[in-house]
Design a protein around this motif. Structure first.
Motif, short mmCIF file in Angstrom:
data_model
loop_
_atom_site.label_atom_id
_atom_site.label_comp_id
_atom_site.label_asym_id
_atom_site.label_seq_id
_atom_site.Cartn_x
_atom_site.Cartn_y
_atom_site.Cartn_z
N ASP A 96 61.40 19.71 60.03
CA ASP A 96 60.34 19.90 59.04
C ASP A 96 58.95 19.69 59.65
O ASP A 96 57.94 19.84 58.97
N TYR A 97 58.88 19.37 60.95
CA TYR A 97 57.58 18.97 61.52
C TYR A 97 56.57 20.10 61.49
O TYR A 97 55.37 19.88 61.33
N PHE A 98 57.04 21.35 61.63
CA PHE A 98 56.09 22.47 61.65
C PHE A 98 55.58 22.81 60.25
O PHE A 98 54.57 23.49 60.12
N ASP A 99 56.27 22.33 59.22
CA ASP A 99 55.77 22.48 57.85
C ASP A 99 54.88 21.31 57.45
O ASP A 99 54.19 21.38 56.43
N ARG A 100 54.91 20.24 58.24
CA ARG A 100 54.12 19.03 57.95
C ARG A 100 53.33 18.66 59.20
O ARG A 100 53.27 17.50 59.58
N SER B 254 55.30 27.06 65.28
CA SER B 254 56.24 27.56 64.27
C SER B 254 57.65 27.12 64.60
O SER B 254 57.94 26.61 65.68
N ARG C 195 59.20 30.70 60.54
CA ARG C 195 58.12 30.51 59.56
C ARG C 195 57.02 31.54 59.78
O ARG C 195 56.54 31.74 60.89
N HIS C 196 56.61 32.22 58.69
CA HIS C 196 55.55 33.22 58.74
C HIS C 196 55.75 34.23 59.87
O HIS C 196 54.82 34.57 60.60
#
Length: 301
Positions: free
Chosen positions: A71-75, A151, A155-156
């Motif tokens: 989850d680090y790349f989302d946070r 990313s 993601r994206h």
């Protein structure tokens, strides 16, 4: 100094006592446990913990290994704040300088400068006022990939062509206002051959898998229905992975090298995963011991 734990195996909150366990989460739990068991079999005191656990005393641990911190790349901002808060008293396997370098896909250009083959890659830096059409102007690609420099888990990530580029102009504008992006020609081999991942521990090749996208998709990640299969790499593929690892400074204790054939049929390194790679121990359970041995060697170095 006396520590309560020799090493923390880092995960994220979704994988600590999850209320629902499907096959995907069960694989995560099983493989993290393989790592814990292998480290404990070497006499280390081990704890598996969520990196964002604010109640945990990080001074009680000597060193840590990123495992399933997906989850680090989302946070990212929160993650970087945590990293800065612990890095002066918590060691990392791999070394912190390597982690910081590998966080951002600009590292691909560093590999290229050292003679390592990568897919054709262009970065569009945060704040750029160029349109997407201007960025790809003059390039002969039929299709191309747009994704962030920082990313994970696709993601994206967008597959775009000259015919539908107008639909993505606003998406691109919003993304590049917030972060650096990269574009690459779409590599057609991903549809026919998939992507290969080679695992290395202590710079020694361990095992490999092939990731294949589900029909109608181009993303090989299992998040999007991709499947994973045993793979026996060629000596040339193993050597290319070793070249990439030797190009790192400092050297990684563990690494995953993702290979793909470019549109000229040449093997290229699509990703060099040095932070929290999935390592597919379920395909070779004894590899967890190879990782543990590499960690012991690093700790005692």
């Amino acid at each position: 100094m006396t520590y309560k734990f020799d090493i923390a195996v880092l995960t994220d909150s979704r994988y600590v006592n999850p209320p629902m366990i499907d096959d995907y989460i069960q694989n995560i739990l099983n493989e993290d446990q393989m790592v814990v068991d292998a480290l404990e079999s070497k006499g280390l005191k081990v704890i598996r913990v969520d990196w964002s656990n604010q109640q945990f005393d990080w001074t009680s641990v000597k060193t840590a290994i990123f495992r399933t911190t997906w989850d680090y790349f989302d946070r990212f901002d929160e993650f970087m704040q945590w990293l800065q808060s612990v890095k002066d008293h918590l060691g990392f396997i791999n070394p912190i300088d390597l982690v910081l370098w590998n966080l951002d896909k600009h590292y691909l250009l560093d590999l290229q400068k050292k003679g390592i083959s990568i897919p054709e890659t262009y970065f569009v830096e945060r704040g750029s006022i160029l349109s997407l059409k201007e960025v790809v102007s003059g390039k002969s690609w039929d299709d191309f990939i747009l994704k962030p420099a920082v990313s994970g888990a696709a993601r994206h990530t967008y597959k775009i062509n000259k015919g539908n580029i107008d639909q993505y102009e606003q998406v691109f504008k919003d993304l590049v206002a917030a972060e650096s992006m990269l574009i690459q020609p779409f590599l057609t081999s991903v549809l026919s051959e998939g992507e290969v991942a080679l695992m290395y521990f202590g710079r020694k090749y361990s095992h490999a898998i092939r990731k294949i996208a589900k029909p109608g998709d181009f993303r090989v990640q299992d998040d999007f229905g991709g499947t994973v299969h045993h793979y026996t790499p060629t000596q040339q593929e193993i050597a290319l992975g070793e070249e990439a690892i030797l190009a790192c400074d400092p050297q990684p204790v563990y690494a995953r090298v993702d290979l793909i054939n470019d549109n000229n049929g040449q093997a290229a390194i699509s990703e060099l995963e040095l932070i929290e790679p999935e390592l597919w121990f379920r395909f070779k359970p004894e590899a967890a011991n190879a990782l543990a041995d590499a960690i012991i060697t690093h700790i005692n170095h």
